[in-house]
Structure formats: structure tokens, C-alpha cells
Design an enzyme around this catalytic site. Structure first.
Site, PDB file in Angstrom:
ATOM      1  N   HIS A  67       0.957  -1.123   0.013  1.00 26.81           N
ATOM      2  CA  HIS A  67       0.110  -0.174  -0.007  1.00 26.81           C
ATOM      3  C   HIS A  67       0.894   1.161   0.139  1.00 26.81           C
ATOM      4  CE1 HIS A  67      -3.077  -2.920   0.994  1.00 26.81           C
ATOM      5  NE2 HIS A  67      -3.895  -1.983   0.874  1.00 26.81           N
ATOM      6  N   PRO A  68       0.566   2.253  -0.836  1.00 26.49           N
ATOM      7  CA  PRO A  68       1.122   3.439  -0.588  1.00 26.49           C
ATOM      8  C   PRO A  68       0.904   4.386   0.485  1.00 26.49           C
ATOM      9  CG  PRO A  68      -0.709   3.775  -2.202  1.00 26.49           C
ATOM     10  CD  PRO A  68      -0.780   2.159  -1.573  1.00 26.49           C
ATOM     11  N   SER A  84      -6.530   3.879  -5.721  1.00 23.75           N
ATOM     12  CA  SER A  84      -6.086   4.668  -4.540  1.00 23.75           C
ATOM     13  C   SER A  84      -6.318   5.906  -4.758  1.00 23.75           C
ATOM     14  CB  SER A  84      -4.434   4.062  -4.498  1.00 23.75           C
ATOM     15  OG  SER A  84      -4.066   4.523  -3.109  1.00 23.75           O
ATOM     16  N   GLN A  85      -5.952   6.455  -6.010  1.00 21.15           N
ATOM     17  CA  GLN A  85      -6.167   7.817  -6.355  1.00 21.15           C
ATOM     18  C   GLN A  85      -7.716   8.189  -5.936  1.00 21.15           C
ATOM     19  OE1 GLN A  85      -3.934   9.996  -8.031  1.00 21.15           O
ATOM     20  NE2 GLN A  85      -5.478  11.678  -7.697  1.00 21.15           N
ATOM     21  N   GLU A  87      -9.786   6.968  -3.953  1.00 15.19           N
ATOM     22  CA  GLU A  87      -9.967   7.021  -2.429  1.00 15.19           C
ATOM     23  C   GLU A  87      -9.441   7.875  -1.729  1.00 15.19           C
ATOM     24  OE1 GLU A  87     -10.048   2.088  -2.768  1.00 15.19           O
ATOM     25  OE2 GLU A  87      -8.332   2.970  -2.102  1.00 15.19           O
ATOM     26  N   VAL A 120      -2.294   2.033   6.829  1.00 16.16           N
ATOM     27  CA  VAL A 120      -3.238   1.759   5.986  1.00 16.16           C
ATOM     28  C   VAL A 120      -4.493   2.019   6.669  1.00 16.16           C
ATOM     29  CG1 VAL A 120      -4.609  -0.340   4.652  1.00 16.16           C
ATOM     30  CG2 VAL A 120      -2.160  -0.127   4.756  1.00 16.16           C
ATOM     31  N   ALA A 123      -9.560   4.902   3.525  1.00 20.56           N
ATOM     32  CA  ALA A 123      -9.548   6.282   3.265  1.00 20.56           C
ATOM     33  C   ALA A 123     -11.005   6.903   2.820  1.00 20.56           C
ATOM     34  CB  ALA A 123      -8.389   6.987   2.340  1.00 20.56           C
TER      35      ALA A 123
HETATM   36  N1  GUN Z   1      -6.731   3.425   2.134  1.00 12.84           N
HETATM   37  C1  GUN Z   1      -7.378   3.475   0.863  1.00 12.84           C
HETATM   38  N2  GUN Z   1      -6.616   3.463   0.015  1.00 12.84           N
HETATM   39  C2  GUN Z   1      -5.423   3.244   0.655  1.00 12.84           C
HETATM   40  C3  GUN Z   1      -4.230   3.348  -0.071  1.00 12.84           C
HETATM   41  O1  GUN Z   1      -3.930   3.008  -1.166  1.00 12.84           O
HETATM   42  N3  GUN Z   1      -3.130   3.193   0.766  1.00 12.84           N
HETATM   43  C4  GUN Z   1      -3.177   3.561   2.000  1.00 12.84           C
HETATM   44  N4  GUN Z   1      -2.134   3.517   2.832  1.00 12.84           N
HETATM   45  N5  GUN Z   1      -4.484   3.484   2.792  1.00 12.84           N
HETATM   46  C5  GUN Z   1      -5.620   3.362   1.553  1.00 12.84           C
END
Ligand code: GUN
Length: 174
Positions: A67-68, A84-85, A87, A120, A123
Site C-alpha cells: 500500500h502507498p 487509490s487515487q 480513494e 493503511v 480512506a
Molecule cells: N486506503 C484506501 N486506499 C489506500 C491506499 O492506497 N493506501 C493506504 N495507505 N490506505 C488506503
């Protein structure tokens, strides 16, 4: 997309569609494909979750490390996955001012230093004010319970991503 469609997918198509249900872990979708047919969204997601639960600790930590950071380098450089972008954008993390971004980067670094994996959090269920507060709170937790919390967040993220793909049709029988 309905379950009839999901159950008819060949391996390649399934991994293309579900490969990022768990962030950057297409191996999990690859393993889950073997368990088809699925009776609905809950059945499908339970296979993802069972795979995660069955991993040794090193594998579970590996998932977290895929996870980034929230509001981290990938966001800055535009190299996040589409999911992820989306979220991080929904949580308001793509429009932080410099002070808030630096504060979050500092907390992310402390968290990674303490636990050995990135912070994590689902988000989309949070917002720009809650993320740093929750990060600071979880920094105080014990490593064992923090690993469980973080994996619970991975599951929440997966659930939301699956719901996006399957939505209202998820309950149709095969
Ligand atoms: N919550 C939702 N997406 C992500 C994500 O890509 N990275 C992290 N750290 N939390 C997340």
C-alpha cells in the site's frame, strides 16, 4: 457486472478485473479464481479474506507494504493506482495544503518506523481531518493489535472496491 459474468470469466480476465481488489496484490485474485463459482459478492469477498487470513505474518505484512502512503510520494508523483487515487481524492487527501501534507508525511514515517509497514486506513470512510488523528492514535497501539487493525482496513478497502465493481447486481445467483 453480475455473478453470472464473474463466474464465466477465464483466468486472465478475472485477474485483470479483480487484480487490484487488494492493492497491488494480483496474486490473491489469481488464487481466488480457482474457487469459482461464487454465489455472490459476500462469497467472493470471503475468499479474498480467507486467503489473507491464512497467510503467515510475513505475507500479511507484505500485503500492507504493497500500500502507498496516504498523501505520500506516489500521490505527489501521480503514480497511484486508479483505485487509490480515487480513494485518497474522496478523503480530500489530494488537496492538502503543504503544512498538512508534511504533517501527514511525518506521521507516516513515524508509523513505518514503529511497525515496519505503512499506515493503511480505508480512506473513503475517512476525511482529511480524521486521517492524521487516527494515524496519531494508532501509533500508540501495540504491534500485534495494530497488525490486526491494519488488515481489517485492507478488508474494508477490498469490500468497497468489490462493491464498486459488482454493485447492485452482486446478489444475483450464479
Ligand atoms: N486506503 C484506501 N486506499 C489506500 C491506499 O492506497 N493506501 C493506504 N495507505 N490506505 C488506503
Amino acid at each position: 457486472m453480475d455473478m453470472v459474468k464473474v463466474n464465466s470469466m477465464d483466468f486472465g480476465e478475472f485477474v485483470d478485473v479483480f487484480g487490484n481488489i487488494v492493492e497491488k496484490c494480483p496474486l490473491i485474485a489469481a488464487a481466488v479464481w480457482s474457487q469459482r463459482p461464487f454465489s455472490g459478492l459476500e462469497d467472493l469477498e470471503n475468499h479474498f479474506f480467507a486467503f489473507i487470513d491464512a497467510l503467515p505474518r510475513s505475507g500479511q505484512e507484505g500485503i500492507l507494504r504493497c500500500h502507498p502512503d496516504l498523501a505520500g510520494r506516489d500521490l505527489q508523483q501521480g503514480t497511484l493506482t486508479a483505485e487509490s487515487q480515487h480513494e485518497q481524492s474522496q478523503a480530500g487527501l489530494t488537496s492538502l495544503d503543504t503544512d498538512d501534507r508534511l504533517r501527514l508525511q511525518q506521521l507516516n514515517a513515524q508509523y513505518r518506523e514503529r511497525f515496519g509497514f505503512p499506515f493503511v486506513l480505508a480512506a473513503r470512510l475517512s476525511d482529511r481531518a480524521t486521517v492524521p488523528r487516527e494515524l496519531a492514535r494508532r501509533l500508540q497501539c501495540q504491534p500485534e493489535s495494530e497488525l490486526r487493525t491494519a488488515l481489517g482496513e485492507v478488508k474494508k478497502i477490498s469490500h468497497l472496491r468489490l462493491t464498486d465493481l459488482l454493485g447492485a447486481h452482486s446478489h444475483s445467483a450464479r
